[in-house]
Motif scaffolding. Structure first.
Motif, mmCIF file in Angstrom:
data_model
loop_
_atom_site.group_PDB
_atom_site.id
_atom_site.type_symbol
_atom_site.label_atom_id
_atom_site.label_comp_id
_atom_site.label_asym_id
_atom_site.label_seq_id
_atom_site.Cartn_x
_atom_site.Cartn_y
_atom_site.Cartn_z
ATOM 1 N N THR A 115 0.753 -1.078 0.192
ATOM 2 C CA THR A 115 0.042 0.044 0.079
ATOM 3 C C THR A 115 0.801 1.199 -0.053
ATOM 4 O OG1 THR A 115 -1.765 -1.215 1.085
ATOM 5 C CG2 THR A 115 -1.841 1.258 1.216
ATOM 6 N N ALA A 116 1.910 1.392 0.881
ATOM 7 C CA ALA A 116 2.598 2.633 0.971
ATOM 8 C C ALA A 116 3.437 2.889 -0.188
ATOM 9 C CB ALA A 116 3.603 2.381 2.053
ATOM 10 N N THR A 117 4.015 1.654 -0.851
ATOM 11 C CA THR A 117 4.508 1.938 -2.049
ATOM 12 C C THR A 117 3.616 2.359 -3.419
ATOM 13 O OG1 THR A 117 6.128 0.198 -1.574
ATOM 14 C CG2 THR A 117 6.128 0.736 -3.769
ATOM 15 N N SER A 160 2.585 6.006 -2.825
ATOM 16 C CA SER A 160 3.516 6.910 -3.085
ATOM 17 C C SER A 160 3.921 6.954 -4.693
ATOM 18 C CB SER A 160 4.917 6.472 -2.563
ATOM 19 O OG SER A 160 5.012 6.417 -1.064
ATOM 20 N N ALA A 164 3.422 9.960 3.838
ATOM 21 C CA ALA A 164 4.159 9.124 4.747
ATOM 22 C C ALA A 164 3.551 9.484 6.219
ATOM 23 C CB ALA A 164 5.678 9.470 4.791
ATOM 24 N N SER A 168 0.237 7.871 7.480
ATOM 25 C CA SER A 168 0.193 6.373 7.659
ATOM 26 C C SER A 168 0.589 6.211 9.331
ATOM 27 C CB SER A 168 1.285 5.785 6.879
ATOM 28 O OG SER A 168 0.757 5.780 5.367
ATOM 29 N N TRP A 169 1.457 6.914 9.867
ATOM 30 C CA TRP A 169 1.880 6.602 11.144
ATOM 31 C C TRP A 169 1.454 7.566 12.232
ATOM 32 C CZ3 TRP A 169 4.297 10.915 13.080
ATOM 33 C CH2 TRP A 169 5.019 11.602 12.234
ATOM 34 N N ALA A 207 -4.730 7.097 3.176
ATOM 35 C CA ALA A 207 -3.605 6.565 4.069
ATOM 36 C C ALA A 207 -3.806 6.932 5.479
ATOM 37 C CB ALA A 207 -2.280 7.424 3.763
ATOM 38 N N GLY A 224 -4.140 3.925 8.083
ATOM 39 C CA GLY A 224 -3.335 3.827 9.381
ATOM 40 C C GLY A 224 -4.296 3.506 10.779
#
Length: 433
Positions: free
Chosen positions: A36-38, A41, A59, A62-63, A118, A122
């Motif tokens: 997902t993150a890739t 991006s 980014a 997500s966190w 995202a 998250g």
């Protein structure tokens, strides 16, 4: 030292079918999430012309839920049935992932929408992970927790190796936006497997009845359990310090490989993948280390082994990149094996009604170090050079590791057995007043 009671339940070395069904769904979900993150991006960079600022927002989305939602999520999830909680989290995450291709096909996709997706995914991860420990204790016997955690951590490490490369192939074959459908499907598979996971008709040995409390009081109780228990407090502080150092390594490692070591892209990918391979090995061997050395001595030995991350600083151009590969392999192996041992211990040490709160409190402290580390490591890299910045950040990590032989469990072979369930409850309630 007291041993954990078995209460006459026969245990089998083979994990029960309920866990294997859940693990299959979790495996599919982890590999989907790792892409997902890739994919997000790639989508932002190639389709929406995102600059560094938007990539940073993406980014952070997500966190950041760990910082914003971690404590209240832990307090709430401790009151909710874990399986139902995890199924709902999967369904919401699947809806958010599926929204991306729909918005893309209707020409309504935007950078704010990607950031929102995202953040939602998250947030679902925070709730899902908060409920996970309580579900595991309901599908395996206490004597099988080490093996169960070993499988989960090894699978998670494997997904970090395969996920980014898989995302690239998917994006090339069907586009990054359509590839998000696969992530949505992975969440649905996880939800279906959870629905078929039969929970044991029992509660964990250390579960107790607790009175109704307000949300702020439950949050304070969870935080105070970590703050007042010397073992949990030490591990939480260690996680924050070491995560600060490791995030610096993660922030600078690609730049170090490309600029300092002049490594080609293929070599860069292979070197970075060695860390994930080490994590898979560590996940599989964690229970063996615990049995051979003990649950206290084992983590001490593993933390000292993880100081092999300093081999990264010996790396040079050409064949010298092998030093960096060796350092990443040793470090990730030791970290994951240590996590298997400590997570297994925490599942038996912390009362059931506090599992989610203790877990999210520790994770929130660890994640809070990430943004600060990214800023500090970037500034150090600009001012002193990438290699010097890496040396400082790895020095922080190693400094934390070197405290292990002097921690609260020094001299013990095994970490302590759980206290009376009522004791932690009484202490938490008193501290929350």
């Amino acid at each position: 030292m007291r041993q954990l009671p078995n209460r006459g339940r026969p245990t089998s070395p083979r994990l029960p079918r309920a866990f294997r069904v859940f693990w299959f769904g979790e495996t599919v979900s982890l590999f989907g999430t790792a892409t997902t993150a890739t994919l997000l991006s790639l989508l932002a960079a190639t389709q929406l012309d995102a600059g560094p600022g938007w990539m940073g927002f993406l980014a952070a989305a997500s966190w950041s839920p760990w910082l914003i939602l971690g404590l209240p999520a832990g307090a709430l999830v401790d009151r909710w049935p874990p399986r139902t909680t995890m199924i709902v989290s999967d369904l919401i995450a699947a809806t958010a992932a599926a929204a991306v291709p729909v918005l893309w096909l209707t020409d309504m996709l935007s950078l704010p929408a990607l950031v929102t997706v995202a953040f939602v995914i998250g947030s679902c991860a925070v709730v899902f992970r908060a409920a996970l420990p309580r579900l595991v204790t309901r599908v395996v016997d206490p004597e099988q927790l080490g093996t169960a955690n070993s499988m989960l951590y090894a699978t998670e490490s494997a997904s970090t190796v395969v996920g980014p490369g898989l995302a690239g192939l998917i994006a090339q074959a069907v586009s990054a936006a359509v590839g998000m459908l696969l992530d949505a499907v992975s969440y649905l598979v996880s939800a279906a497997c959870l629905a078929r996971t039969r929970l044991a008709a029992r509660t964990p040995d250390h579960a107790v009845a607790v009175p109704e409390e307000s949300l702020p009081r439950r949050i304070r109780a969870g935080v105070n359990v970590v703050a007042h228990d010397r073992y949990l407090r030490y591990f939480a502080g260690l996680a924050a310090v070491q995560n600060f150092g490791l995030t610096g390594l993660l922030s600078l490692q690609v730049l170090f490989l490309v600029d300092e070591l002049a490594a080609p892209q293929a070599v860069t990918g292979l070197v970075l993948a060695t860390g994930g391979v080490g994590g898979v090995i560590g996940g599989l061997l964690g229970p063996h280390v615990a049995r051979r050395l003990g649950t206290a001595r084992g983590p001490i030995a593993l933390q000292l082994t993880s100081c092999g991350c300093l081999l990264v600083l010996l790396a040079g151009p050409g064949a010298g990149v092998a030093w960096m590969a060796a350092g990443l392999l040793l470090c990730e192996f030791a970290i994951v094996a240590d996590n298997v041992i400590r997570t297994t211990w925490r599942l038996t040490y912390v009362p059931d009604h506090l599992q989610a709160r203790v877990s999210t409190t520790i994770q929130m402290l660890a994640f809070a170090a990430m943004p600060a580390s990214g800023l500090v490591s970037g500034w150090l890299g600009q001012q002193l050079g990438v290699r010097t910045a890496l040396a400082i950040m790895l020095g922080v990590y190693v400094a934390g590791a070197l405290t292990m032989p002097f921690g609260p469990f020094r001299g013990l072979r095994d970490l302590p057995a759980p206290p009376r369930p009522e004791r932690l409850l009484e202490e938490a309630a008193a501290a929350a007043r």
